[in-house]
Design a protein around this motif. Sequence first.
Motif, PDB file in Angstrom:
ATOM      1  N   ARG A  96      -9.469  -3.223  -1.355  1.00 29.55           N
ATOM      2  CA  ARG A  96     -10.144  -3.841  -2.507  1.00 29.55           C
ATOM      3  C   ARG A  96      -9.720  -5.288  -2.711  1.00 29.55           C
ATOM      4  NH1 ARG A  96     -14.327  -0.535  -3.164  1.00 29.55           N
ATOM      5  NH2 ARG A  96     -13.614   1.613  -3.088  1.00 29.55           N
ATOM      6  N   LEU A  97      -8.441  -5.563  -2.466  1.00 31.88           N
ATOM      7  CA  LEU A  97      -7.907  -6.900  -2.734  1.00 31.88           C
ATOM      8  C   LEU A  97      -6.976  -7.294  -1.603  1.00 31.88           C
ATOM      9  CD1 LEU A  97      -7.340  -9.321  -4.733  1.00 31.88           C
ATOM     10  CD2 LEU A  97      -5.422  -7.964  -5.592  1.00 31.88           C
ATOM     11  N   GLU A 140      -4.370 -10.468  -0.749  1.00 32.49           N
ATOM     12  CA  GLU A 140      -3.738 -11.737  -1.101  1.00 32.49           C
ATOM     13  C   GLU A 140      -3.014 -12.212   0.141  1.00 32.49           C
ATOM     14  OE1 GLU A 140      -2.838 -10.887  -5.885  1.00 32.49           O
ATOM     15  OE2 GLU A 140      -1.194 -10.814  -4.449  1.00 32.49           O
ATOM     16  N   TYR A 153      -0.889  -9.301   1.666  1.00 37.45           N
ATOM     17  CA  TYR A 153      -0.845  -8.063   0.891  1.00 37.45           C
ATOM     18  C   TYR A 153      -2.258  -7.523   0.766  1.00 37.45           C
ATOM     19  CZ  TYR A 153      -0.365  -4.871  -3.036  1.00 37.45           C
ATOM     20  OH  TYR A 153      -0.404  -3.764  -3.833  1.00 37.45           O
ATOM     21  N   ALA A 158      -4.350  -4.343  -1.192  1.00 34.98           N
ATOM     22  CA  ALA A 158      -4.410  -3.169  -2.068  1.00 34.98           C
ATOM     23  C   ALA A 158      -5.654  -2.385  -1.682  1.00 34.98           C
ATOM     24  CB  ALA A 158      -4.494  -3.593  -3.528  1.00 34.98           C
ATOM     25  N   ASP A 169      -7.669   1.738  -1.642  1.00 33.73           N
ATOM     26  CA  ASP A 169      -7.937   2.801  -2.619  1.00 33.73           C
ATOM     27  C   ASP A 169      -6.767   3.745  -2.830  1.00 33.73           C
ATOM     28  OD1 ASP A 169     -10.360   2.044  -3.480  1.00 33.73           O
ATOM     29  OD2 ASP A 169     -11.532   3.469  -2.306  1.00 33.73           O
ATOM     30  N   THR A 170      -6.042   4.067  -1.773  1.00 32.65           N
ATOM     31  CA  THR A 170      -4.982   5.066  -1.933  1.00 32.65           C
ATOM     32  C   THR A 170      -3.616   4.521  -1.534  1.00 32.65           C
ATOM     33  OG1 THR A 170      -5.316   5.950   0.284  1.00 32.65           O
ATOM     34  CG2 THR A 170      -6.614   6.939  -1.491  1.00 32.65           C
ATOM     35  N   GLY A 171      -3.494   3.210  -1.393  1.00 32.35           N
ATOM     36  CA  GLY A 171      -2.191   2.657  -1.030  1.00 32.35           C
ATOM     37  C   GLY A 171      -2.273   1.171  -0.778  1.00 32.35           C
ATOM     38  N   GLU A 216       1.543  -4.541   3.463  1.00 34.39           N
ATOM     39  CA  GLU A 216       1.896  -5.945   3.286  1.00 34.39           C
ATOM     40  C   GLU A 216       2.844  -6.416   4.380  1.00 34.39           C
ATOM     41  OE1 GLU A 216       4.156  -6.880  -0.259  1.00 34.39           O
ATOM     42  OE2 GLU A 216       5.213  -4.984  -0.203  1.00 34.39           O
ATOM     43  N   SER A 262       5.574  -9.863   4.962  1.00 34.60           N
ATOM     44  CA  SER A 262       6.199 -11.067   4.398  1.00 34.60           C
ATOM     45  C   SER A 262       7.553 -11.248   5.074  1.00 34.60           C
ATOM     46  CB  SER A 262       6.365 -10.904   2.881  1.00 34.60           C
ATOM     47  OG  SER A 262       7.072 -11.989   2.339  1.00 34.60           O
ATOM     48  N   ARG A 296       8.060  -8.945   8.660  1.00 36.70           N
ATOM     49  CA  ARG A 296       8.667  -7.810   7.984  1.00 36.70           C
ATOM     50  C   ARG A 296       7.549  -7.174   7.180  1.00 36.70           C
ATOM     51  NH1 ARG A 296      13.866  -8.372   3.806  1.00 36.70           N
ATOM     52  NH2 ARG A 296      13.428  -6.448   2.702  1.00 36.70           N
ATOM     53  N   ARG A 306       5.658  -3.499   5.166  1.00 33.27           N
ATOM     54  CA  ARG A 306       5.726  -2.122   4.665  1.00 33.27           C
ATOM     55  C   ARG A 306       4.353  -1.707   4.155  1.00 33.27           C
ATOM     56  NH1 ARG A 306       7.970  -1.782  -1.524  1.00 33.27           N
ATOM     57  NH2 ARG A 306       7.292  -3.846  -2.195  1.00 33.27           N
ATOM     58  N   SER A 308       2.499   1.537   1.492  1.00 30.68           N
ATOM     59  CA  SER A 308       2.865   2.479   0.436  1.00 30.68           C
ATOM     60  C   SER A 308       3.459   3.752   1.026  1.00 30.68           C
ATOM     61  CB  SER A 308       1.653   2.795  -0.441  1.00 30.68           C
ATOM     62  OG  SER A 308       0.501   2.965   0.351  1.00 30.68           O
ATOM     63  N   GLU A 351       8.161   1.744   5.627  1.00 30.69           N
ATOM     64  CA  GLU A 351       8.362   0.474   6.328  1.00 30.69           C
ATOM     65  C   GLU A 351       7.476   0.408   7.582  1.00 30.69           C
ATOM     66  OE1 GLU A 351      10.603  -2.065   5.250  1.00 30.69           O
ATOM     67  OE2 GLU A 351      10.701  -0.758   3.489  1.00 30.69           O
ATOM     68  N   MET A 362      -2.115  10.038  -3.800  1.00 24.42           N
ATOM     69  CA  MET A 362      -1.948   8.774  -4.509  1.00 24.42           C
ATOM     70  C   MET A 362      -2.408   8.929  -5.953  1.00 24.42           C
ATOM     71  SD  MET A 362      -0.549   6.883  -2.391  1.00 24.42           S
ATOM     72  CE  MET A 362      -0.581   5.417  -3.428  1.00 24.42           C
ATOM     73  N   HIS A 412      -6.316   2.225 -10.561  1.00 24.31           N
ATOM     74  CA  HIS A 412      -7.518   2.882 -10.069  1.00 24.31           C
ATOM     75  C   HIS A 412      -7.982   3.882 -11.114  1.00 24.31           C
ATOM     76  CE1 HIS A 412     -10.194   3.525  -6.873  1.00 24.31           C
ATOM     77  NE2 HIS A 412      -9.383   3.059  -5.947  1.00 24.31           N
ATOM     78  N   SER A 437      -5.374  -0.333  -7.229  1.00 25.48           N
ATOM     79  CA  SER A 437      -3.978  -0.293  -7.645  1.00 25.48           C
ATOM     80  C   SER A 437      -3.271  -1.499  -7.082  1.00 25.48           C
ATOM     81  CB  SER A 437      -3.299   0.972  -7.112  1.00 25.48           C
ATOM     82  OG  SER A 437      -3.696   2.080  -7.856  1.00 25.48           O
TER      83      SER A 437
END
Lengths: 371, 371
Positions: free
Chosen positions: A187-188, A190, A285, A287, A289-291, A294, A296, A305, A307, A309, A312, B1, B196, B280
Motif C-alpha cells: 500500500r505504501l 517510503e 520501507y 507497508a 496488507d499483512t506485513g 524494509e 536500511s 540490513r 527485516r 514483519s 530479519e 496479522m 488496516h 498498517s
Amino acid sequence: MERYPRRHFLRQMGVGVGASAVASVPQLPGLTAPHVSKKLNVALCGLGRYAGYLAEGLAVSNYCQLAGLVSGTPAKLEQWQKRYTIAPKNCYSYQDFDNIATNKDIDVVYVVVPNGLHKDLTIRAAKAGKHVIVEKPMAVSVAECEAMIAACKAAGVQLAVGYRLHYEPYHQELKRLGQQKVFGQVRLIEVSLGYHLDGIPPTDWHLKKALSGGGPLMNLGVYCVQSSRYVLGEEPIAVTAQFGPVQHKDLYREVEESVTWQLEFPSGAIATSTSANNMSVDRFYAAADTGFFELSPAVSYGPFRGRTSAGELTFPDINQQAAQLDGIGQVLLANQPLPNHIAGVEGLKDLRVIEAIYQAARTGQRVRLTG
Amino acid sequence: MERYPRRHFLRQMGVGVGASAVASVPQLPGLTAPHVSKKLNVALCGLGRYAGYLAEGLAVSNYCQLAGLVSGTPAKLEQWQKRYTIAPKNCYSYQDFDNIATNKDIDVVYVVVPNGLHKDLTIRAAKAGKHVIVEKPMAVSVAECEAMIAACKAAGVQLAVGYRLHYEPYHQELKRLGQQKVFGQVRLIEVSLGYHLDGIPPTDWHLKKALSGGGPLMNLGVYCVQSSRYVLGEEPIAVTAQFGPVQHKDLYREVEESVTWQLEFPSGAIATSTSANNMSVDRFYAAADTGFFELSPAVSYGPFRGRTSAGELTFPDINQQAAQLDGIGQVLLANQPLPNHIAGVEGLKDLRVIEAIYQAARTGQRVRLTG
C-alpha cells in the motif's frame, strides 16, 4: 560521519566476493558452465569515480573482463592502462573512439560518463557495432532514451542500463515480496536516498544542468523510482512533487539540492521519496496488507540490513558491480535478448517518471502519466 | 496479522508498569513525595474504547484516580460503575452533566468522546469549574480550539490535551535528539501511522465527518504532525498534501481513507507523512546532519523499538496512559500552569497544520502558514 560520496561509496572487498556474486545469478539455459572459456571484453568509456568500481567488478567477474579504455584525459588513460595492463591499441580518446568499430577485441562499451553525454556515446558505440551498457540514469530525457534505443536497434546491438540492484539479493527479495504479494498488496512505499555533499566542488559536473540533466533526482532518485516500480510491478499513473529549500544557494544554481515526490499506482499504492544532496538518508520501507518489509541501508553499495514483519532478512553482502556484470555478461555471451528490467526500455520508463516529477515540482501541479 | 485497531491497541500490562511510568516523570519543585496523599479525582466523559485504556492508566496512576463517569448509555454507565466501584452520585448522563459543577468529588473531566463533540463538552466542563483533559485531536477546527481555550481561561480552569507521547521515554528522547541537535540539524523526517480497518462498521463515528472532523489525518495523522513539530522544535511554514485513492468507496464517503503530506520548516527541514485506514504503518525516521534516529513501531501504544546511527535505543515499555495522567496530574495537584507542550495552545497549533493539510489536499496547492 561521512560527508562525501567517495567515502560513502568506499567498501571493503572480501576474498571470494566475485564467486558469491556469481552464485546469485541463475544459470541460463544454453550456457554450459559457470566458468566460460571466453569472457566478454568490456571497454570502460569514461574513467571517473564509478569506473573504478566497475573495474573492481570486472576484475572478479566470471563473464566479463576489462579490455579497453576511453577517456578524454591522456594522463588518466595512461595510468589506467598501466594499472590494468590494457593493450595501447584498445585505448581511445573521444576523438578516435569511433575507430573501436574495427577492434575485434572489444565486445561491449560500458558508458560511464556524465549523464548529459550518455546519449551521444551510446549511439557512437552502437554505430561501432558494440553492445552498450549505459550507467543510470540512462540519459537526461525521454527523447534521448528513445534515440538510444532506436540507434541500438538499428545497429543490431543490445542496450543495457547499469541497474546494479536487479542483481543484488536483498533487492531481488524486495521484488519478490512485493510482486508476489507475500505480505499481500503493498500500500505504501517510503524510499529515500541522499548524501551529504558539503564538500562538493562548485565545478563538479553534477551541479551543471547540461552535464547532469538535474540534481539528486537524476543520480539518486532514479533508484527510488526504480525500486518503487519493481517492488510494485506497476507503472505510476500520477505524480506530485516538491523541491526542497535550497541551503547552498551558491552551488545549486542550475539543479535542485533536494526534491520530495509522491507516486500513485493503479493498485492504489503510494510511493513517497526524497532524494537530496544535503542529507544522508538511505532506506526503503513497504507497508503491505499483512506485513511490512524494509532495508536500511537500502540503496547504496551495501552492506544492506533488512527485516520484514516476519523476521530479519539475511543475504550475502556481494560485489554489486561484479554481480551486475555477470548477469548482463551471461545473457550477452549466450546471445539471448536482455530481459526488459535491465534493457533500455526500463531506463526510458524511469526517465518518463523523472520528467513528470520535475514538471510536478516546477508547476506545483499533479501530473498524470499514461502508458 | 492484525486487522482491527482493537487488536492493534491491545497491550499486555505487566506488574509494576505504573511505577516505572512514574519514574519517568521528573519531580516538580514544590511536590514533596512521589506518592501524594491526595489524588486528583478524574471523571471520564465518554466510555468508549479509549476510555478503557484511560481507566487502566488511572488504576495505576500515583496522582490521579477514576472518580466519576459520564455517558449517554445507561447500561454502559451501570457496567462501569460496578466494575470500578464509582459512587452513583458521581455518574452523569449528558443531560445532567452540568450538575457536576456542585460535585466536590470531581477535580478533572477527561473528555474522550468523538472529536466533533470535544468542544461542547470541554466548554461545559470548564463552566462547571473543572480542569479539562481533552483527547487528541483537540477539536475539529482551529476556531473550536480557540473557543475551548477562551472558555477555560474565562472559567479559571486548566486545559490539557491528551498527548500521551510527551510522557513516553522514546519520544522524550526523539525530542531531545532533534531539538538539541545531537546529530546536528534534522533535515528530513518520515513519520507515518496507519491501521488496516477492514472490519470497521459503516456506522463507526470515525467515518462521519460531523463526529470525526475528518479521516485518519484527524485521528492518526495528528501524531505525525505533533512529532514532526516537537522533534524539530519548529512550526511548519508551508504544506503540500495529496489524498490517497479510495479503496472502500462505500465506507469513505465523508472522510478520507488516506492522505500523504509534506511539511516545510523554517530551518529547511522537511517532514513527509502518510496516515491511512487501509494500511498498517507505524514508524518515525529522522535524517540529521551527522546521523539518524528512528522508531518502529513508533506512535502506537508500544512497545517501541528504536535505534540511532550511534546504536540501539532502549527505554522501558511503560503504561503510556498512566504516565500521561501522572505528568498532568502532578502539575494540576501542584497548582502550577501546564507546560505549553501539553496545553490547549498545542492542540490548536496541530489543528492549524491539519486544516492546512486538508486545504492543500483539496486544492492541490501549496499552502503557506504563518505564525
